[in-house]
Structure formats: C-alpha cells, structure tokens
Design a protein around this motif. Sequence first.
Motif, PDB file in Angstrom:
ATOM      1  N   THR A   1     100.231  55.382  22.592  1.00 18.65           N
ATOM      2  CA  THR A   1     100.825  53.897  23.626  1.00 18.65           C
ATOM      3  C   THR A   1      99.267  53.612  24.067  1.00 18.65           C
ATOM      4  O   THR A   1     100.349  52.183  25.138  1.00 18.65           O
ATOM      5  CB  THR A   1     100.731  55.455  24.353  1.00 18.65           C
ATOM      6  OG1 THR A   1     102.165  56.127  24.207  1.00 18.65           O
ATOM      7  CG2 THR A   1     101.544  54.968  25.822  1.00 18.65           C
ATOM      8  N   PHE A   2      98.256  53.891  24.097  1.00 17.51           N
ATOM      9  CA  PHE A   2      96.709  52.840  24.230  1.00 17.51           C
ATOM     10  C   PHE A   2      96.993  51.645  23.585  1.00 17.51           C
ATOM     11  O   PHE A   2      96.837  50.755  24.262  1.00 17.51           O
ATOM     12  CB  PHE A   2      95.666  54.171  24.434  1.00 17.51           C
ATOM     13  CG  PHE A   2      94.681  53.401  24.175  1.00 17.51           C
ATOM     14  CD1 PHE A   2      94.239  52.926  25.638  1.00 17.51           C
ATOM     15  CD2 PHE A   2      93.667  52.848  23.296  1.00 17.51           C
ATOM     16  CE1 PHE A   2      93.504  51.955  26.175  1.00 17.51           C
ATOM     17  CE2 PHE A   2      92.940  52.466  23.322  1.00 17.51           C
ATOM     18  CZ  PHE A   2      92.361  51.968  25.435  1.00 17.51           C
ATOM     19  N   MET A   3      97.376  51.825  22.719  1.00 19.44           N
ATOM     20  CA  MET A   3      97.274  50.600  21.800  1.00 19.44           C
ATOM     21  C   MET A   3      98.511  49.888  22.034  1.00 19.44           C
ATOM     22  O   MET A   3      98.495  48.318  21.098  1.00 19.44           O
ATOM     23  CB  MET A   3      97.520  51.223  19.962  1.00 19.44           C
ATOM     24  CG  MET A   3      95.951  51.473  19.629  1.00 19.44           C
ATOM     25  SD  MET A   3      96.478  52.281  17.369  1.00 19.44           S
ATOM     26  CE  MET A   3      96.485  50.420  16.954  1.00 19.44           C
ATOM     27  N   ALA A   4     100.085  50.437  21.961  1.00 21.07           N
ATOM     28  CA  ALA A   4     100.661  49.308  22.883  1.00 21.07           C
ATOM     29  C   ALA A   4     100.220  48.331  24.219  1.00 21.07           C
ATOM     30  O   ALA A   4     100.425  47.288  23.892  1.00 21.07           O
ATOM     31  CB  ALA A   4     102.172  50.497  22.701  1.00 21.07           C
ATOM     32  N   LEU A   5      99.746  49.301  24.200  1.00 17.77           N
ATOM     33  CA  LEU A   5      99.296  48.849  26.197  1.00 17.77           C
ATOM     34  C   LEU A   5      98.652  47.525  25.903  1.00 17.77           C
ATOM     35  O   LEU A   5      98.667  46.806  26.363  1.00 17.77           O
ATOM     36  CB  LEU A   5      98.688  49.743  26.780  1.00 17.77           C
ATOM     37  CG  LEU A   5      98.588  49.167  28.471  1.00 17.77           C
ATOM     38  CD1 LEU A   5      99.725  48.733  28.948  1.00 17.77           C
ATOM     39  CD2 LEU A   5      97.958  50.729  29.159  1.00 17.77           C
ATOM     40  N   LEU A   6      97.400  47.681  25.056  1.00 18.37           N
ATOM     41  CA  LEU A   6      96.418  46.526  24.754  1.00 18.37           C
ATOM     42  C   LEU A   6      97.318  45.551  23.992  1.00 18.37           C
ATOM     43  O   LEU A   6      96.588  44.664  24.461  1.00 18.37           O
ATOM     44  CB  LEU A   6      95.613  47.378  23.278  1.00 18.37           C
ATOM     45  CG  LEU A   6      94.360  48.317  23.903  1.00 18.37           C
ATOM     46  CD1 LEU A   6      93.666  48.670  23.414  1.00 18.37           C
ATOM     47  CD2 LEU A   6      94.079  48.018  25.357  1.00 18.37           C
ATOM     48  N   THR A   7      98.447  45.748  23.575  1.00 17.02           N
ATOM     49  CA  THR A   7      98.945  44.485  22.471  1.00 17.02           C
ATOM     50  C   THR A   7      99.603  43.900  23.931  1.00 17.02           C
ATOM     51  O   THR A   7      99.721  43.001  23.452  1.00 17.02           O
ATOM     52  CB  THR A   7      99.391  45.237  21.227  1.00 17.02           C
ATOM     53  OG1 THR A   7      98.865  45.406  20.260  1.00 17.02           O
ATOM     54  CG2 THR A   7     100.761  43.883  20.691  1.00 17.02           C
TER      55      THR A   7
END
Length: 328
Positions: free
Chosen positions: A301-307
Amino acid sequence: MGKYIVKRLLLCLLLLFFTSLIIYTIMRCLPSSYVENMARELATRPGAKSYSEWLAQLNAKYGLDVGILKGYLFWLKNAIRGDFGDSWQFTVPVTKKFSEVIWDSFALGSISFILEILIAIPLGILAARKQYSRIDYAVTVFALLGISLPTFFFATVLKLIFSVKLGWFDLYGKVGRYHEQLDAFGKFLDIASHYVLPVVTLTIVNIGSLMRYTRTNMLEVLNSDYIRTARAKGLPESKVINKHAFRNTLIPLVTILGGSLPGLFAGAMVTETLFQIPGIGYTSYLAIRSGDIPFTMFYMTFMALLTLLGALISDILYAVVDPRVRIS
C-alpha cells in the motif's frame, strides 16, 4: 491548480482503496501462508494438537476466519486509525519495523538517483550534440547495456569480480565483521564500502532509459526552428544549448524524474536481496515469502501511495517547467 490537486487527491484515494483490496485478496489466496506454516510447525511438537486444530485457532487469532471482504474492511478500519498491526514474521509492530529499515533503502535510492541524473542527462545531451559520432555510438551502446542487463546478472558479475576475484568488497551485508571495533569514521567507511556495489548496480541498470530519453528529446529540440534562429543570430553554442535547448528538454524529462521519486523510499527488492542490505526491499521479500500479511499490506500500500503521488508530482512539475501548460 488547487481544484486540480484536490480532484487528483480524491482520485488517488479511490485508486488506493481498490489497489489495497486487490493486494489483500491476493495475499489471502496464496497457496501457503504464515499461519499454515506455523500450524504445521506447532503440530509436530510432542503432545500438540492436530494441524487442523492449530490452523483454526491461528486463523481466529489473526482474523483469517472471516471472508476476504470482511477481513479487508477490518484491516482498513484499523489502517485509517494508523494501526497496521504487528508483523507476524518479525514479531514487532509493522510501523516500527518499517522505520528501522526504510533509511537504508532511502540512502541507496538517493545516492543512485543523484548519480543517475548527474551521469545520464549530461551524456544524453552530449550524444545529441555529437549525433552519429563515436561519442554518440559509445553512449548509445552504454545505454543499451544498462537497459538490457538484468539486475540479478549484473549484481552477480560485480560480486564475482570485486568481491570474489579482487576481494575489494564483502559479498553481502551492511557492515563488516569488525564493525563494532571501529571508531565513528571507520564505521562510516565500513558502511560506505558495503554500499558501493549495490549503488553501482542500481545506477547502471536504471541509467540507460534516462540517457536514451534525454538524447531523443534533445535531438528533437535541437532541430527546432527557434534553435536554428538562435544560432543564426550568432549566439554562442553554449548559450543555445544551456539556456534555450536544455530548458525545453527538461519538460518531458520531468515526467520520468517525478515518477522516479517514489523509488527513493520504495526500496530495490532484487538488489537489496542479492546484497542482503536490510532495507525495505529485502525486508518485504522476507515478509512476502513467509506470508506476513500485515507487513506486506503496509509495504505494498505504501508503494502504491508513492506511485500515485509520483504521478501527481510529475503533472505539477510539468506545469511549472512549461508555462504554456495550464491546469484547471
């Protein structure tokens, strides 16, 4: 601009909701999980309950005895309050483990990102200025090698040459065997020496696309009418390149650079795993392999938010670099 940012943020929240739901569904559908492995291990102990009994007990303990949608909504309710649970693999709160490992990934990502910009953009501009020359061909070959080399292969070659054959660097790890016996400056040099090969790996495998992209856009700008006009007026070539051409080359580059910013915090799973650097990439690999749902959910979820934030930053920077763009 304000209305646009608000609309994009709302869209990001919607996309984040569905992305996290998909991630949770995939994690629940994995053929093997942490709970199943733990139940299998506990069932082998003398006088222990059966595997099915342990599995039912652990599923109830970790909230896996309910449906996927209900389990996801329970996770989402806690996540909104900032409670991401405890990591099953590392037996500490997810956020605590994340804060311990994120800075190693940030250091690797930041150094490689800066080197990538400092090397790729000047070489791309140089290749465009000297089109079809030996320099252009050399830069093109170098860029294609960077694009084509798989990370695991290039990292293995570096380890073979500089660690096994020459013995300049350790094969893996963040610190050496005698790290604790060193003074402060020695510890810094020890960590820095362990970062050399991972940084070189990340830089080389990512540099090619930016270099080619810079060269292509620079060639397009140099063939524009206003560049020919500037040269016809007698302006120095350095001023034509640095003031007129380079600024317009930055416009499409901003999209790539803005999209690369999330990588500073997301970690490089393959590189960190090969060199066993305890960053977020290597830690998430261990969590995913063991079926650690709380940590994996937080990381993905953190990676998706950063993207999503990276895409938003790219759009905003595009409007800043190009005054002709108006966002409404």
